[in-house]
Design a protein around this motif. Structure first.
Motif, PDB file in Angstrom:
ATOM      1  N   ILE A 110      39.855  33.507  16.997  1.00 43.91           N
ATOM      2  CA  ILE A 110      39.692  34.697  17.838  1.00 43.91           C
ATOM      3  C   ILE A 110      40.559  34.500  19.074  1.00 43.91           C
ATOM      4  O   ILE A 110      40.369  33.546  19.831  1.00 43.91           O
ATOM      5  CB  ILE A 110      38.223  34.905  18.262  1.00 43.91           C
ATOM      6  N   GLU A 111      41.501  35.411  19.262  1.00 44.27           N
ATOM      7  CA  GLU A 111      42.421  35.321  20.399  1.00 44.27           C
ATOM      8  C   GLU A 111      42.472  36.652  21.137  1.00 44.27           C
ATOM      9  O   GLU A 111      42.580  37.708  20.508  1.00 44.27           O
ATOM     10  CB  GLU A 111      43.836  34.975  19.913  1.00 44.27           C
ATOM     11  N   PRO A 112      42.371  36.639  22.462  1.00 48.11           N
ATOM     12  CA  PRO A 112      42.576  37.891  23.213  1.00 48.11           C
ATOM     13  C   PRO A 112      43.988  38.416  22.994  1.00 48.11           C
ATOM     14  O   PRO A 112      44.946  37.639  22.887  1.00 48.11           O
ATOM     15  CB  PRO A 112      42.359  37.462  24.668  1.00 48.11           C
ATOM     16  N   GLY A 116      42.135  43.969  23.643  1.00 50.33           N
ATOM     17  CA  GLY A 116      41.157  43.593  22.631  1.00 50.33           C
ATOM     18  C   GLY A 116      41.362  42.172  22.155  1.00 50.33           C
ATOM     19  O   GLY A 116      41.692  41.279  22.936  1.00 50.33           O
ATOM     20  N   PHE A 117      41.221  41.984  20.842  1.00 49.72           N
ATOM     21  CA  PHE A 117      41.316  40.654  20.253  1.00 49.72           C
ATOM     22  C   PHE A 117      42.019  40.742  18.904  1.00 49.72           C
ATOM     23  O   PHE A 117      42.047  41.798  18.267  1.00 49.72           O
ATOM     24  CB  PHE A 117      39.916  40.051  20.032  1.00 49.72           C
ATOM     25  N   LEU A 119      41.694  38.765  15.251  1.00 44.57           N
ATOM     26  CA  LEU A 119      40.893  37.847  14.451  1.00 44.57           C
ATOM     27  C   LEU A 119      41.723  37.313  13.299  1.00 44.57           C
ATOM     28  O   LEU A 119      42.331  38.092  12.548  1.00 44.57           O
ATOM     29  CB  LEU A 119      39.660  38.557  13.890  1.00 44.57           C
ATOM     30  N   ASP A 126      45.613  39.063   9.721  1.00 40.12           N
ATOM     31  CA  ASP A 126      44.997  39.141  11.041  1.00 40.12           C
ATOM     32  C   ASP A 126      44.539  40.568  11.312  1.00 40.12           C
ATOM     33  O   ASP A 126      45.143  41.540  10.845  1.00 40.12           O
ATOM     34  CB  ASP A 126      45.978  38.699  12.119  1.00 40.12           C
ATOM     35  N   VAL A 132      34.500  41.939  20.276  1.00 42.10           N
ATOM     36  CA  VAL A 132      33.947  40.957  19.341  1.00 42.10           C
ATOM     37  C   VAL A 132      32.532  40.613  19.797  1.00 42.10           C
ATOM     38  O   VAL A 132      32.289  40.359  20.981  1.00 42.10           O
ATOM     39  CB  VAL A 132      34.796  39.676  19.282  1.00 42.10           C
ATOM     40  N   LEU A 326      36.746  29.707  18.090  1.00 48.93           N
ATOM     41  CA  LEU A 326      37.078  30.014  19.475  1.00 48.93           C
ATOM     42  C   LEU A 326      38.109  29.006  19.971  1.00 48.93           C
ATOM     43  O   LEU A 326      37.855  27.807  19.985  1.00 48.93           O
ATOM     44  CB  LEU A 326      35.828  29.947  20.369  1.00 48.93           C
ATOM     45  N   VAL A 330      39.910  30.175  25.139  1.00 47.46           N
ATOM     46  CA  VAL A 330      38.826  31.149  25.218  1.00 47.46           C
ATOM     47  C   VAL A 330      37.537  30.471  25.663  1.00 47.46           C
ATOM     48  O   VAL A 330      36.811  30.978  26.530  1.00 47.46           O
ATOM     49  CB  VAL A 330      38.626  31.862  23.865  1.00 47.46           C
ATOM     50  N   VAL A 351      34.364  36.572  29.366  1.00 48.85           N
ATOM     51  CA  VAL A 351      35.605  37.025  28.721  1.00 48.85           C
ATOM     52  C   VAL A 351      35.414  38.502  28.393  1.00 48.85           C
ATOM     53  O   VAL A 351      34.584  38.847  27.543  1.00 48.85           O
ATOM     54  CB  VAL A 351      35.907  36.219  27.441  1.00 48.85           C
ATOM     55  N   LEU A 354      34.065  40.248  24.932  1.00 51.57           N
ATOM     56  CA  LEU A 354      33.444  39.255  24.051  1.00 51.57           C
ATOM     57  C   LEU A 354      31.951  39.193  24.376  1.00 51.57           C
ATOM     58  O   LEU A 354      31.574  38.871  25.505  1.00 51.57           O
ATOM     59  CB  LEU A 354      34.085  37.888  24.240  1.00 51.57           C
TER      60      LEU A 354
END
Length: 392
Positions: A110-112, A116-117, A119, A126, A132, A326, A330, A351, A354
């Motif tokens: 999970i990355e900003p 948003g993000f 996944l 992805d 999230v 994570l 994060v 965050v 999240l």
């Protein structure tokens, strides 16, 4: 907008159902009730009584009693224990009807990204999402004290690693370390499964059993049990958050802390020795392959105990590092209180976008969030927050 829910247990399924009722797009990742199927002992009975064991739905018709009626059974009532197998079947029935498109994939990252993000997941490209929600429960956070951990997996295990306690083998000498429901029920199941000898050593000053139904008449009742503080915790998660952080952490630990259901006492008395106020100070593997432990009691007296296997029913400690999806960057941005994620009134972490629901939210909203019953409050509030924030 799209909300990704990581985890398909009672909290994840409940939230997804509430979001969809509000017209929101929610994608749920995980295997429905996986932790309950893979990490709970076979033969277990839920500590929560039937009226506190329904997964919160946004409309009538999806309670545990509804499920039992649908398959021609008389619903459990009062203080009748709920078998694990029944609850798992109910959870999957709930998912099939309200969240039928659970994506049985594992989220690996999970990355900003932007607002948003992104996944990363097994079995698919992805995925970009707006928010999230972590509904991963406690299975990844099992705790074995360091004094025992070094004995090795063949000599010590956590109940979450032993759903089939019979695998420990009949005719063996098993020591259970712990003071709560998991420890005492595991001991009963081991004894009933043919273990040659089972003993329980608990660190708590006193091993506590819940009062039987007939003894609860003079105190307030609630779905989580009788008593003033328990009733307040069950009915007031929103008010609980207004307490100072240090008070919340202490109360979340003490209220509904380690104790056993009233119906367990008869399965243990005269069958399994249970000692309280016992602290393991040292442990080692003996040349014969057995475990040797030294335990100190409240008077300072130290005894030696030998066992073929040690079951460390020592609970869970939330550690964000255990959530491998994570990234370190994060995790570092998530503030904690008492080791648990610090959440605002909207279940949001530090965050942006999240969120956390379920047992890890207990330090913010109280011990009710450690039980299935808490999903009613959590899902209604979180679904309303997400709908207002991303549709407004």
């Amino acid at each position: 907008m799209t909300v990704a829910i990581v985890g398909a247990g009672p909290y994840g399924l409940s939230l997804a159902a509430h979001l969809r009722q509000l017209g929101m797009s929610a994608r749920v990742f995980g295997e429905p009730l996986e932790s309950w199927r893979r990490h709970m002992p076979i033969g277990m009975l839920l500590k929560s009584r039937p009226d506190a064991s329904s997964i919160a739905a946004p409309r009538p018709g999806f309670t545990l009693a509804c499920f039992q009626r649908a398959r021609g059974e008389r619903p459990l009532t009062g203080d009748q224990p709920v078998p694990l197998e029944l609850f798992v079947a109910y959870g999957r029935w709930f998912a099939e009807r309200l969240v039928p498109d659970v994506e049985r994939e594992r989220v690996t990252g999970i990355e900003p990204a932007g607002h948003g993000f992104v996944l990363a997941r097994d079995g698919g490209p992805d995925l970009a999402v707006d928010a999230v929600v972590l509904a991963t429960g406690l299975a990844a956070h099992r705790y074995v004290p360091a004094v025992l951990e070094h004995l090795g997996d063949d000599l010590v295990s956590h109940p979450a690693q032993r759903p089939d306690l019979a695998e420990l083998g009949a005719d063996r000498d098993i020591v259970v370390i712990g003071s709560g429901q998991s420890a005492l029920e595991s001991a009963a199941l081991l004894h009933e499964g043919g273990a040659a000898r089972v003993r329980v050593f608990g660190r708590a000053e006193h091993i506590r059993f819940a009062a039987p139904p007939r003894a609860r008449r003079l105190t307030p009742d609630s779905p989580l049990g009788a008593g003033w503080t328990i009733a307040a915790a069950a009915r007031g998660p929103a008010a609980f958050r207004l307490l100072p952080a240090c008070v919340r952490v202490d109360l979340a630990r003490r209220i509904l802390g380690p104790s056993a259901a009233w119906w367990l006492r008869d399965r243990l008395d005269g069958r399994v020795p249970v000692r309280d106020a016992q602290t393991v100070t040292r442990a080692r593997r003996e040349p014969d392959g057995r475990a040797r432990m030294w335990l100190r009691d409240r008077t300072g007296y130290q005894r030696e105990v030998h066992a073929d296997h040690v079951l460390a029913a020592t609970g869970y400690r939330v550690d964000l590092a255990a959530l491998g999806f994570l990234t370190p960057s994060v995790r570092r941005r998530i503030a904690t209180v008492g080791g648990l994620p610090a959440l605002d009134a909207s279940f949001e972490t530090t965050v942006p976008g999240l969120y956390v629901t379920g047992p890890p939210a207990a330090a913010t909203f109280g011990p009710a969030l450690r039980f299935v019953h808490g999903a009613d409050f959590a899902s209604r509030r979180l679904a309303a927050v997400l709908a207002a924030r991303f549709r407004g």
